[in-house]
Design a protein around this motif. Sequence first.
Motif, short mmCIF file in Angstrom:
data_model
loop_
_atom_site.label_atom_id
_atom_site.label_comp_id
_atom_site.label_asym_id
_atom_site.label_seq_id
_atom_site.Cartn_x
_atom_site.Cartn_y
_atom_site.Cartn_z
N ILE A 63 0.98 -1.21 0.12
CA ILE A 63 -0.04 0.10 -0.06
C ILE A 63 0.87 1.30 0.13
O ILE A 63 0.57 2.15 -0.56
CB ILE A 63 -1.07 0.14 1.30
CG1 ILE A 63 -2.09 1.08 0.95
CG2 ILE A 63 -0.39 0.19 2.48
CD1 ILE A 63 -3.08 0.90 2.03
N MET A 64 2.14 1.10 0.75
CA MET A 64 2.93 2.36 0.43
C MET A 64 3.44 2.54 -0.74
O MET A 64 3.69 3.67 -1.23
CB MET A 64 4.05 2.27 1.58
CG MET A 64 3.52 2.13 3.08
SD MET A 64 3.13 3.93 3.53
CE MET A 64 4.79 4.40 3.87
N LEU A 65 3.97 1.46 -1.44
CA LEU A 65 4.56 1.67 -2.92
C LEU A 65 3.35 2.01 -3.76
O LEU A 65 3.43 2.95 -4.70
CB LEU A 65 5.06 0.22 -3.48
CG LEU A 65 6.16 -0.40 -2.69
CD1 LEU A 65 6.77 -1.66 -3.06
CD2 LEU A 65 7.32 0.75 -3.15
N TYR A 66 2.12 1.39 -3.71
CA TYR A 66 0.82 1.87 -4.43
C TYR A 66 0.80 3.23 -4.31
O TYR A 66 0.50 4.15 -5.37
CB TYR A 66 -0.41 1.20 -4.07
CG TYR A 66 -1.46 1.67 -4.85
CD1 TYR A 66 -1.97 0.82 -6.04
CD2 TYR A 66 -2.14 2.53 -4.11
CE1 TYR A 66 -2.99 1.30 -6.53
CE2 TYR A 66 -3.69 2.91 -5.00
CZ TYR A 66 -3.80 2.37 -6.14
OH TYR A 66 -4.95 2.72 -6.89
N THR A 67 0.87 3.87 -3.15
CA THR A 67 0.64 5.34 -2.87
C THR A 67 1.72 6.12 -3.37
O THR A 67 1.45 7.29 -4.07
CB THR A 67 0.54 5.79 -1.33
OG1 THR A 67 -0.46 4.77 -0.93
CG2 THR A 67 0.13 7.04 -1.22
N MET A 68 2.85 5.63 -3.35
CA MET A 68 4.14 6.38 -3.83
C MET A 68 3.73 6.42 -5.62
O MET A 68 4.19 7.45 -6.22
CB MET A 68 5.32 5.57 -3.74
CG MET A 68 6.53 6.47 -4.14
SD MET A 68 8.03 5.27 -3.87
CE MET A 68 7.61 4.69 -1.96
N LEU A 69 3.29 5.71 -6.05
CA LEU A 69 3.13 5.19 -7.56
C LEU A 69 1.87 6.00 -8.07
O LEU A 69 2.16 6.70 -9.15
CB LEU A 69 3.28 4.01 -8.22
CG LEU A 69 4.73 3.16 -7.97
CD1 LEU A 69 4.50 1.76 -7.95
CD2 LEU A 69 5.92 3.79 -8.73
N PHE A 70 0.74 5.74 -7.37
CA PHE A 70 -0.56 6.25 -7.99
C PHE A 70 -1.15 7.06 -6.73
O PHE A 70 -2.46 7.25 -7.29
CB PHE A 70 -1.52 4.91 -8.26
CG PHE A 70 -0.70 3.83 -9.13
CD1 PHE A 70 -0.35 4.08 -10.56
CD2 PHE A 70 -0.30 2.77 -8.46
CE1 PHE A 70 0.12 3.13 -11.26
CE2 PHE A 70 0.53 1.86 -9.34
CZ PHE A 70 0.72 2.07 -10.88
N GLY A 71 -0.58 7.45 -5.88
CA GLY A 71 -1.41 8.41 -5.01
C GLY A 71 -1.63 9.68 -5.38
O GLY A 71 -1.04 10.11 -6.48
#
Length: 251
Positions: A63-71
């Motif tokens: 979820i942290m990587l998802y936020t970093m990429l698509f947040g």
Amino acid sequence: MLTISTFSLILLKSVSRAMNTDYFKTQLVVTVAGLLAALVLSFIDYESIASFWYLIAGFSVFIMLYTMLFGISVQGSEGVNARAWISLAGRTFQTSELVKICFMLTYAKHISVLRVQNKINHPLHVVLLALHAAVPVLLCHVQGDDGAAIVFFFMFLCMSLGGGVQLRYFILLGALVAVSVPVLWKFVLSEYQIKRFTSVYNLDDPSIQLNEGYQQVQGRISIGSGQLTGKGLFNGPRVETNLVTFQHSDF
């Protein structure tokens, strides 16, 4: 917790007078939801939850990587650029807040295993504990949210101390931090972050008052105008005119 939540709701009710968004209602909903979630979790053995540490850890990193990429990226003045939120049901949600709970579980499990094995103060395992904590700290830093990174760092310190890590390691860590401060100042901190430190000591400079020191100056004036007893609840003229930016948030 109820007292703190009630106090925050009262303050947000006052602040909402100056804004289009009713932060009081939003906070009331999430407070009730949070209390209900805490009640449900209290009936579940925390050891049963912690046994799924690998799923919790994997979800946290994802979820942290998802936020970093698509947040959602929030850009502000003076170079602020953080991508630490996602859109959820028409609202923004800061994923690191959920990861804080996940980190409590995974880190507590890590400490528990080491205590059972009597390895809590073995140098290698202390380093591994530090690397465990470094994951969310670095991910928050890469997101541009160093405020959350600092929170994770202090969670790491408090849980390690409570878990039985010997004081000598904290002294060593303190020495390393002291030595690294010049390097962090020179090569890691952004210009706007450095200004946040230096502006506090130059608030009488008119150029700083209108820029990076604006919020601090207006806050100081607001506190001073209220004197000892304040202007009265829901009567603060500087709150009503929204002179302090982001007064519904941390400030």
